[in-house]
Design a protein around this motif. Structure first.
Motif: not given
Ligand code: NAD
Length: 460
Positions: A221, A224-226, A388
């Motif tokens: 996750k 993917e956000k990066q 995170e």
């Protein structure tokens, strides 16, 4: 020339074994075929990749990470050439350091290619010709190199392995990474940060196989956000260059196009040219050298360590095996605790693991308690602006003994050292929870997770 010990390979396994053996009073020869000692890790692995990971993280922070700190940055420009030069300087300095250590410990260093020539005999072929040397014992520590996929032939240009991806001269606009393991995630992160559009093709339905599944999910996750794209359950069957592009074929899917391909589907042992079969050394079906619990191969007085044998392909595992192997020659014993070897993926955030995963414990039918603590509840992580991730501790339900620790979060790679020591000393979660951790530190998250094993975390 006669020695007590010949070590073939000057990577982390070989040079550390050489130094320890010399400390113990042995007369040691160490042979390396590359121009510099240090092995894959130092020359084309751990060290250059960490240099690029650090540089690219600074870059991405400047581009979009400092605004929340109240720091406004003007025009940020990337000088890739300079970044690469810095990486090369670090490699060279450390490699010269290894040379210096070998000299200081009076290890006789040979630059050349080694071949086993009969019991206790090794022939070194170097720039100045052939030299025959002999010893009572020989350690093989020749490491590993990237494996290839059928149909994906690296051409050193558009299709390459980590060796090439550590030195691209330009940021590839589109990069396809084949394999979502350690190398894929680390080098994929570097080029994603520097501006490539990165697509990762992974055969399994998860990333980072071998890591605790829960952490892999969380990491996916975050990556993917990066901005990294993932195609899981995708078996790459071929890649070909067409003009300026590479076309990658995946079973049952449409081909994907890119400017460069990084093949990162594992590594295989470097066994060629050593004359292993002539020396009577048995290998297994995975191409690794078979050894007993004392690193002894099927040939008398020939030993093997590191990536050549079973176990994780990690520099620190090879080092420890090198030390244990030579200590047993002199002291009669030497030991590696394979359950206490940390594994770290140096992405941002870092992912680190030691001991058993939840999946392994379930498979082994071990009952356990689980304590978790999120970095979002840790004061230091807040101040860092890196919240995170979490710490997860798995402890035996009956004895409270720590069985596994898994961390995704800031500096997880440093935090895991405490967990490795805890496992090495058979600590309980209570032991960790009762140890005072300075405030405010990221390490408090480890303590809080230990408290959470007994459902008494203070801050969550
Ligand atoms: P890896 O074994 O970590 O990952 C390889 C990945 O490729 C796996 O996820 C596998 O499922 C996938 N794969 C295999 N065949 C495929 C196919 N046909 N199509 C798509 N995906 C496919 O290997 P790696 O990342 O190349 O790393 C090699 C070794 O180097 C590892 O064993 C690791 O221990 C070591 N390493 C460690 C570090 C570190 O400690 N930080 C960093 C880099 C490498």
């Amino acid at each position: 020339m006669t020695f007590d010990l010949i070590v073939i390979g000057a990577g982390p396994g070989g040079y550390v074994a050489s130094i320890r053996a010399a400390q113990l009073g042995l007369k040691v020869a160490c042979i390396e075929k590359e121009s510099l000692p240090g092995g894959t890790c130092l020359r084309v692995g751990c060290i250059p990749s960490k240099a690029l990971l650090e540089s690219s993280e600074k870059y991405v922070d400047l581009v979009n990470g400092l605004e929340e700190h109240g720091i406004e940055v003007g025009d940020v420009r990337l000088n890739l050439h300079k970044m690469m030069q810095r990486k090369e300087r670090i490699v060279e300095t450390l490699s010269m350091g290894v040379n210096g250590l070998l000299r200081k410990n009076k290890v006789k260093y040979f630059h050349g290619t080694a071949r086993l020539e009969g019991p206790g005999k090794v022939l070194v072929t170097g720039a100045s010709g052939k030299t025959a040397i002999e010893a009572n014992r020989i350690i093989l520590a020749t490491g590993s190199r990237p494996t290839f996929l059928p149909g994906v032939e690296p051409d050193g240009q558009r299709i390459g392995t980590s060796n090439e991806a550590l030195g691209y001269e330009e940021v590839p606009p589109r990069l396809i990474v084949i394999g979502a393991g350690y190398i894929g995630m680390e080098l994929g992160s570097v080029w994603n940060r520097l501006g490539s559009e990165v697509t990762v093709l992974e055969y399994l339905d998860r990333i980072l196989p071998g890591m605790d599944f829960d952490l892999s999910e969380a990491a996916l996750k975050i990556f993917e956000k990066q901005g990294m794209k993932f195609n899981l359950g995708c078996r790459v069957t071929g890649a070909r260059t067409e003009g300026e592009e590479v076309i990658v074929e995946c079973k049952g899917q449409n081909p994907v196009k890119a400017d460069r391909v990084l093949l990162a589907v594992g590594r295989k042992a470097n066994t060629e040219g050593l004359n292993l079969s002539g020396a009577g050394i048995e290998m297994n079906e995975r191409g690794q050298i078979e050894v007993d619990d004392h690193f002894q191969t099927s040939a008398e007085n020939v030993y093997a360590i590191g990536d050549l044998i079973r176990g994780p392909m990690l520099a620190h595992k090879a080092e420890e095996e090198g030390i244990a192997c030579v200590e047993q020659f002199v002291n009669g014993y030497g030991h590696v605790n394979y359950n206490a070897i940390p594994g770290i993926v140096y992405t941002h955030p870092e992912i680190a693991s030691v001991g058993k995963t939840e999946e392994q414990l379930r498979e082994e039918r071990v009952t356990y308690n689980k304590g978790e603590f999120p970095f979002s509840a840790n004061g230091r992580a807040r101040a860092l602006g890196s919240t995170e991730g979490k710490v997860k501790i798995l402890a035996d339900r009956k004895t409270d003994r720590i069985l596994g620790v898994h961390i995704i979060g800031p500096r997880a790679g440093d935090l895991i050292a405490e967990a490795a020591i805890a496992i090495e000393f058979s600590a309980s979660a209570e032991d960790l929870a009762r140890s005072i951790h300075a405030h405010p530190t990221l390490a408090e998250a480890v303590r809080e997770a230990a408290l959470a094993v007994d459902e008494r975390s203070i801050h969550s």
